[in-house]
Design an enzyme around this catalytic site. Sequence first.
Site: not given
Ligand code: IPE
Ligand code: IPE
Ligand code: MG
Length: 247
Positions: A21, A69
């Site tokens: 993340d 997502n």
């Molecule tokens: C969790 O990350 C899913 C992945 C890392 C693929 P998100 O960024 O989507 O999670 P939330 O929504 O902040 O909980």
């Molecule tokens: C994790 O990074 C990747 C996926 C969930 C696909 P994020 O895209 O969630 O990054 P933040 O949480 O917005 O920083």
């Molecule tokens: Mg995230």
Amino acid sequence: MELVQQINTATLPQHLAIIMDGNGRWAKQKGLLRALGHESGTKSVRTTVESCAKLGVKNLTLYAFSTENWNRPKLEVDTLMKLLISSLKKEIKTLQSNNIKLNAIGNLTNLPSNVQKELQEVIQKTAENTRMTLTLALSYGAREELIQAVKKISNKVKNNIISEEAIDESIINQHLYTHNLPDVDLVIRTSGEHRISNFLLWQIAYAEFYFTDVLWPDFSEDHLYEAIISYQKRERRFGKTSEQIIP
Ligand code: IPE
Ligand code: IPE
Ligand code: MG
């Protein structure tokens, strides 16, 4: 002493799962588009995969795209799918040279057909590899995984393939996407968030957790080693007393 030398290779997590993340925030901090955060995150994927294989971790599962997502802006979802295809094409070499087998869990039929095709191709080409299993959680949600398991099991009960009395942990395990993987020993989540976000709910029942503020694109080999060293310092009691563990 280097961090890696502090790791006891005899007590590595058998199954390490990572919630990767912070790509978006990494990009934002640098004044870049989110897409560049995701692209940069693929470098951390490569170093983490290679380091785990070299250490001797047998199972590595990476949360790459959740069922939730799909609710992101279409442009971002498209970018992630494109990145997935290009990474699969590029990294097949890394997988082969490191003897790594690719596996995928999730509602894969929801992925665009070109992603499914590329994924199946790499899975097939690496099927005989034995050093480590790399599982990508794609279009993955633990609740959905449990729902499909309940449906399959109830169908078997209805058709007298299994009896209701026979339903136990092992039967449930066999009907999860992760049926061929051991329970998770260690979960790492980057970016300072302290939540599970619908990842492997059943499989983490007795996992250890490691949270770090490091954003995924900045996650290095040393950060991985720090997490494993922390894991190895813990006493996993599984409900027993400390005295029972170390008599
Ligand atoms: C969790 O990350 C899913 C992945 C890392 C693929 P998100 O960024 O989507 O999670 P939330 O929504 O902040 O909980
Ligand atoms: C994790 O990074 C990747 C996926 C969930 C696909 P994020 O895209 O969630 O990054 P933040 O949480 O917005 O920083
Ligand atoms: Mg995230």
